[in-house]
Scaffold this active site. Structure first.
Site, mmCIF file in Angstrom:
data_model
loop_
_atom_site.group_PDB
_atom_site.id
_atom_site.type_symbol
_atom_site.label_atom_id
_atom_site.label_comp_id
_atom_site.label_asym_id
_atom_site.label_seq_id
_atom_site.Cartn_x
_atom_site.Cartn_y
_atom_site.Cartn_z
ATOM 1 N N ILE A 169 5.901 27.771 16.244
ATOM 2 C CA ILE A 169 4.654 27.106 15.837
ATOM 3 C C ILE A 169 3.476 28.084 15.912
ATOM 4 C CG2 ILE A 169 3.020 25.282 16.496
ATOM 5 C CD1 ILE A 169 5.566 23.617 17.300
ATOM 6 N N THR A 222 -0.651 20.253 21.946
ATOM 7 C CA THR A 222 0.295 19.625 21.014
ATOM 8 C C THR A 222 1.723 19.884 21.502
ATOM 9 O OG1 THR A 222 0.371 21.588 19.619
ATOM 10 C CG2 THR A 222 -1.207 19.872 18.970
ATOM 11 N N ARG A 241 3.665 19.305 25.187
ATOM 12 C CA ARG A 241 4.201 18.125 25.866
ATOM 13 C C ARG A 241 3.181 17.692 26.919
ATOM 14 N NH1 ARG A 241 7.092 17.519 22.219
ATOM 15 N NH2 ARG A 241 9.365 17.359 22.128
ATOM 16 N N ASP A 268 -2.540 15.642 21.696
ATOM 17 C CA ASP A 268 -1.590 14.913 20.838
ATOM 18 C C ASP A 268 -0.434 14.373 21.669
ATOM 19 O OD1 ASP A 268 -0.570 13.997 18.333
ATOM 20 O OD2 ASP A 268 0.903 15.617 18.383
ATOM 21 N N GLU A 318 2.995 9.032 27.999
ATOM 22 C CA GLU A 318 2.873 8.491 26.634
ATOM 23 C C GLU A 318 3.931 7.459 26.284
ATOM 24 O OE1 GLU A 318 3.213 12.285 24.469
ATOM 25 O OE2 GLU A 318 5.099 11.574 23.621
ATOM 26 N N HIS A 343 1.087 11.635 19.478
ATOM 27 C CA HIS A 343 2.220 12.543 19.251
ATOM 28 C C HIS A 343 2.585 12.580 17.752
ATOM 29 C CE1 HIS A 343 5.862 14.408 21.501
ATOM 30 N NE2 HIS A 343 5.692 15.014 20.335
ATOM 31 N N GLN A 344 1.594 12.972 16.956
ATOM 32 C CA GLN A 344 1.797 12.929 15.503
ATOM 33 C C GLN A 344 1.732 14.306 14.864
ATOM 34 O OE1 GLN A 344 -1.978 10.519 14.598
ATOM 35 N NE2 GLN A 344 -2.110 12.092 13.017
ATOM 36 N N PHE A 392 3.903 16.430 14.356
ATOM 37 C CA PHE A 392 5.047 16.704 13.466
ATOM 38 C C PHE A 392 4.992 15.924 12.159
ATOM 39 C CE2 PHE A 392 7.517 12.759 13.342
ATOM 40 C CZ PHE A 392 6.833 12.011 14.290
HETATM 41 P P1 NAI Z 1 9.666 27.793 20.474
HETATM 42 O O1 NAI Z 1 10.851 27.534 21.335
HETATM 43 O O2 NAI Z 1 9.866 28.460 19.154
HETATM 44 O O3 NAI Z 1 8.578 28.648 21.295
HETATM 45 C C1 NAI Z 1 8.159 28.351 22.595
HETATM 46 C C2 NAI Z 1 7.661 29.642 23.223
HETATM 47 O O4 NAI Z 1 7.050 29.310 24.478
HETATM 48 C C3 NAI Z 1 8.778 30.661 23.517
HETATM 49 O O5 NAI Z 1 8.437 31.911 22.952
HETATM 50 C C4 NAI Z 1 8.804 30.713 25.050
HETATM 51 O O6 NAI Z 1 9.170 31.988 25.541
HETATM 52 C C5 NAI Z 1 7.368 30.364 25.384
HETATM 53 N N1 NAI Z 1 7.126 29.941 26.762
HETATM 54 C C6 NAI Z 1 7.948 29.231 27.589
HETATM 55 N N2 NAI Z 1 7.337 29.050 28.784
HETATM 56 C C7 NAI Z 1 6.127 29.655 28.708
HETATM 57 C C8 NAI Z 1 5.034 29.817 29.622
HETATM 58 N N3 NAI Z 1 5.073 29.313 30.857
HETATM 59 N N4 NAI Z 1 3.944 30.510 29.226
HETATM 60 C C9 NAI Z 1 3.877 31.030 27.974
HETATM 61 N N5 NAI Z 1 4.867 30.902 27.058
HETATM 62 C C10 NAI Z 1 5.979 30.217 27.426
HETATM 63 O O7 NAI Z 1 8.945 26.383 20.304
HETATM 64 P P2 NAI Z 1 8.047 25.848 19.088
HETATM 65 O O8 NAI Z 1 8.919 25.364 17.996
HETATM 66 O O9 NAI Z 1 6.997 26.833 18.785
HETATM 67 O O10 NAI Z 1 7.432 24.530 19.767
HETATM 68 C C11 NAI Z 1 6.660 24.597 20.953
HETATM 69 C C12 NAI Z 1 6.568 23.217 21.573
HETATM 70 O O11 NAI Z 1 5.825 22.353 20.726
HETATM 71 C C13 NAI Z 1 7.935 22.495 21.726
HETATM 72 O O12 NAI Z 1 8.603 22.890 22.898
HETATM 73 C C14 NAI Z 1 7.540 21.059 21.772
HETATM 74 O O13 NAI Z 1 7.344 20.678 23.121
HETATM 75 C C15 NAI Z 1 6.212 21.020 21.028
HETATM 76 N N6 NAI Z 1 6.282 20.257 19.773
HETATM 77 C C16 NAI Z 1 5.377 19.258 19.569
HETATM 78 C C17 NAI Z 1 5.384 18.513 18.412
HETATM 79 C C18 NAI Z 1 4.359 17.460 18.142
HETATM 80 O O14 NAI Z 1 4.589 16.596 17.269
HETATM 81 N N7 NAI Z 1 3.232 17.451 18.832
HETATM 82 C C19 NAI Z 1 6.414 18.742 17.377
HETATM 83 C C20 NAI Z 1 7.296 19.858 17.665
HETATM 84 C C21 NAI Z 1 7.227 20.563 18.833
#
Ligand code: NAI
Length: 335
Positions: free
Chosen positions: A157, A235, A237, A261, A266, A298-299, A301
């Site tokens: 993201i 956005t 968790r 978000d 929630e 939580h929107q 996505f």
């Molecule tokens: P991703 O897995 O591609 O990237 C997450 C990154 O965070 C990784 O590079 C990881 O090394 C890093 N990370 C882990 N712990 C960390 C810390 N303590 N400090 C700094 N970096 C750290 O995940 P992606 O796809 O980018 O998504 C990120 C998060 O967004 C998901 O885990 C999910 O919780 C959330 N999300 C929210 C949505 C929404 O509708 N609001 C939809 C999709 C995802």
């Protein structure tokens, strides 16, 4: 071959529409249930091959055991995060698959939307003009150009978000336990430690997963290190932030605004129409009372493209597992 039977929980109309569309090419037998999966309704999963759930279905070891004894072979998460499932208790019992990426653009664009709306107070201006109040007091924003933004987590993201922020003339810094130095070199992003990043940022945006280590990573000790008036965007968790400490930070003015978000608790509210009830969650009520906080349900996505990709990837995960015994998006191994 007997058609694959799926029970899909926490089903909203938009899920039903997108899954039914994609199912024209799969012909699965799908039963939709509006309720979240819980111990109360797990009996519904008898005679089912696959159970499909979303972010707020909380699956503990007891539910895993019931799914297993009901003969469920795959628990298909139609989301990326899997913090809501007791993964270890499923090892050797049931395959758990997820959709690792369905539209990083959707969430990246949403995080940017929250920043822009909060900064320029669009939420307040919108309400004001509807009441025929065309004044500007209290609506002053700041130029994002030249400001420093800290991105926590540089995964899929953030890698969409960061180039846009840089193109806007922002100074982008980030932290990640696994820094991508090639991405940093190509974009001009600078990696820092969290402690280096906290005091210099005008905005912090959370893009890391919820893990045991990241639980309440934003708490009163961290908030003390923030620059006065910082904007915080979540956005990721809800449980990445200690809500009580966030509220104190907002009351003291250290936190100048927050775009949320996601929210720690929630599950009882998000995706539901609770307008006929009084709110019993005091923290959520307090957050909603601030004029410098935007809470959405939580929107991040929620785009047409993401819904299509979620349905398509979920069904493909199921086909690969059930027909070919291949699990490219497995989150628990050893089965
Ligand atoms: P991703 O897995 O591609 O990237 C997450 C990154 O965070 C990784 O590079 C990881 O090394 C890093 N990370 C882990 N712990 C960390 C810390 N303590 N400090 C700094 N970096 C750290 O995940 P992606 O796809 O980018 O998504 C990120 C998060 O967004 C998901 O885990 C999910 O919780 C959330 N999300 C929210 C949505 C929404 O509708 N609001 C939809 C999709 C995802």
């Amino acid at each position: 071959m007997t058609p694959i039977r799926i029970k899909l929980f926490s089903a909203k109309l938009y899920d039903i529409n997108s899954f039914n569309d994609i199912n024209q090419s799969y012909n699965y037998i799908i039963e939709y249930h509006e309720q979240a999966l819980s111990m109360k309704n797990v009996a519904l999963t008898k005679d089912t091959d696959v159970v499909c759930i979303f972010v707020n279905d909380i699956i503990n070891s007891e539910i895993i055991d019931s799914l297993h004894s009901n003969g469920v072979k795959i628990l298909a998460l139609r989301c990326a995060g899997f913090n809501n499932v007791d993964i270890t208790s499923a090892i050797g019992k049931i395959h758990i698959v997820r959709v690792p990426a369905y539209s990083p653009h959707a969430v990246a664009e949403y995080a940017l939307t929250m920043m822009l709306a909060l900064n320029r107070k669009i939420h307040r201006a919108y309400c004001r003009t509807r009441e025929d109040d065309f004044t500007l007091h209290g609506l002053t924003g700041f130029d994002m150009y030249g400001k420093t933004i800290g991105i926590i987590g540089t995964g899929k993201i953030s890698k969409v978000l960061i180039p846009t922020l840089i193109a806007m003339g922002m100074n982008v810094v980030a932290s990640d336990p696994y820094p991508d130095n090639i991405f940093a070199k190509n974009t001009g992003l600078k990696y820092l430690t969290n402690d280096e990043l906290y005091p210099i940022c005008d905005i912090i945006s959370l893009h890391c997963p919820l893990t045991k280590d990241n639980y309440h990573m934003i708490n009163s000790d961290v908030i003390k290190k923030f620059k006065q008036g910082i904007m915080i965007i979540n956005t990721g968790r809800g449980q990445l932030i200690n809500t009580t400490d966030l509220i104190e930070g907002l009351k003291s003015g250290i936190i100048g605004s927050a775009g949320l978000d996601v929210y720690e608790e929630e599950k009882s509210y998000f995706y539901e129409d609770r307008s006929d009830y009084i709110m019993i969650d005091d923290d959520l009520a307090r957050l909603l009372s601030f004029n410098n906080v935007i809470v959405t349900s939580h929107q991040g996505f929620f785009t047409k493209e993401a819904l299509y990709n979620i349905a398509k990837s979920t069904f493909e995960n199921i086909r690969l597992g059930m027909v070919e015994n291949i699990y490219p998006n497995l989150v628990n191994s050893d089965k």
